[in-house]
Design a protein around this motif. Structure first.
Motif, mmCIF file in Angstrom:
data_model
loop_
_atom_site.group_PDB
_atom_site.id
_atom_site.type_symbol
_atom_site.label_atom_id
_atom_site.label_comp_id
_atom_site.label_asym_id
_atom_site.label_seq_id
_atom_site.Cartn_x
_atom_site.Cartn_y
_atom_site.Cartn_z
ATOM 1 N N ASP A 39 0.814 -1.220 0.000
ATOM 2 C CA ASP A 39 0.000 0.000 0.000
ATOM 3 C C ASP A 39 0.848 1.272 0.000
ATOM 4 O O ASP A 39 0.483 2.260 -0.636
ATOM 5 C CB ASP A 39 -0.965 0.002 1.184
ATOM 6 C CG ASP A 39 -2.067 -1.030 1.013
ATOM 7 O OD1 ASP A 39 -2.398 -1.366 -0.143
ATOM 8 O OD2 ASP A 39 -2.604 -1.496 2.040
ATOM 9 N N GLU A 43 0.693 4.118 -2.840
ATOM 10 C CA GLU A 43 0.433 5.524 -2.495
ATOM 11 C C GLU A 43 1.495 6.429 -3.107
ATOM 12 O O GLU A 43 1.181 7.518 -3.602
ATOM 13 C CB GLU A 43 0.399 5.686 -0.976
ATOM 14 C CG GLU A 43 0.006 7.074 -0.544
ATOM 15 C CD GLU A 43 -0.095 7.219 0.970
ATOM 16 O OE1 GLU A 43 -0.073 8.380 1.427
ATOM 17 O OE2 GLU A 43 -0.175 6.210 1.679
ATOM 18 N N LEU A 47 -1.692 5.417 -6.835
ATOM 19 C CA LEU A 47 -2.714 4.441 -7.207
ATOM 20 C C LEU A 47 -3.355 3.842 -5.962
ATOM 21 O O LEU A 47 -2.693 3.669 -4.936
ATOM 22 C CB LEU A 47 -2.121 3.295 -8.021
ATOM 23 C CG LEU A 47 -1.709 3.596 -9.451
ATOM 24 C CD1 LEU A 47 -1.082 2.355 -10.080
ATOM 25 C CD2 LEU A 47 -2.893 4.052 -10.271
ATOM 26 N N THR A 48 -4.605 3.495 -6.081
ATOM 27 C CA THR A 48 -5.274 2.765 -5.017
ATOM 28 C C THR A 48 -5.066 1.278 -5.250
ATOM 29 O O THR A 48 -4.712 0.847 -6.365
ATOM 30 C CB THR A 48 -6.787 3.053 -5.006
ATOM 31 O OG1 THR A 48 -7.351 2.567 -6.233
ATOM 32 C CG2 THR A 48 -7.080 4.537 -4.851
ATOM 33 N N ARG A 49 -5.299 0.479 -4.233
ATOM 34 C CA ARG A 49 -5.208 -0.973 -4.373
ATOM 35 C C ARG A 49 -6.189 -1.457 -5.446
ATOM 36 O O ARG A 49 -5.858 -2.276 -6.292
ATOM 37 C CB ARG A 49 -5.515 -1.636 -3.019
ATOM 38 C CG ARG A 49 -5.757 -3.104 -3.046
ATOM 39 C CD ARG A 49 -4.552 -4.006 -3.174
ATOM 40 N NE ARG A 49 -3.443 -3.587 -2.377
ATOM 41 C CZ ARG A 49 -2.175 -3.813 -2.721
ATOM 42 N NH1 ARG A 49 -1.896 -4.456 -3.833
ATOM 43 N NH2 ARG A 49 -1.187 -3.398 -1.973
ATOM 44 N N ASP A 50 -7.411 -0.905 -5.435
ATOM 45 C CA ASP A 50 -8.412 -1.314 -6.433
ATOM 46 C C ASP A 50 -7.957 -1.012 -7.857
ATOM 47 O O ASP A 50 -8.131 -1.824 -8.768
ATOM 48 C CB ASP A 50 -9.755 -0.641 -6.170
ATOM 49 C CG ASP A 50 -10.452 -1.190 -4.927
ATOM 50 O OD1 ASP A 50 -10.110 -2.309 -4.500
ATOM 51 O OD2 ASP A 50 -11.330 -0.492 -4.402
#
Length: 72
Positions: A39, A43, A47-50
């Motif tokens: 994560d 960051e 980008l987000t994890r999704d």
């Protein structure tokens, strides 16, 4: 053995420049590495994890749009 091409199979579709197999495999490896980032790293690149997982799930043939316009 005769060589088949998309142009012969689908004559109405013009031949478009495409990335080579090596480039597609490299893209696949990059997407898999993206999915494994933690994560904090995601960051750092915004980008987000999704979003990272969605990119990693894209099929091999779903290459970036600018590849189809690349000069060879």
């Amino acid at each position: 053995m005769s060589s088949l091409s998309l142009a012969r199979i689908f004559p109405r579709f013009p031949a478009l420049p495409r990335p080579g197999l090596a480039a597609l495999l490299a893209l696949h490896r990059q997407r898999q590495r993206l999915a494994r980032l933690d994560d904090a790293a995601l960051e750092d690149i915004g980008l987000t994890r999704d979003a990272a997982l969605a990119e990693a799930r894209r099929p091999l043939w779903d290459a970036p749009g600018h590849w189809s316009h690349a000069e060879r």
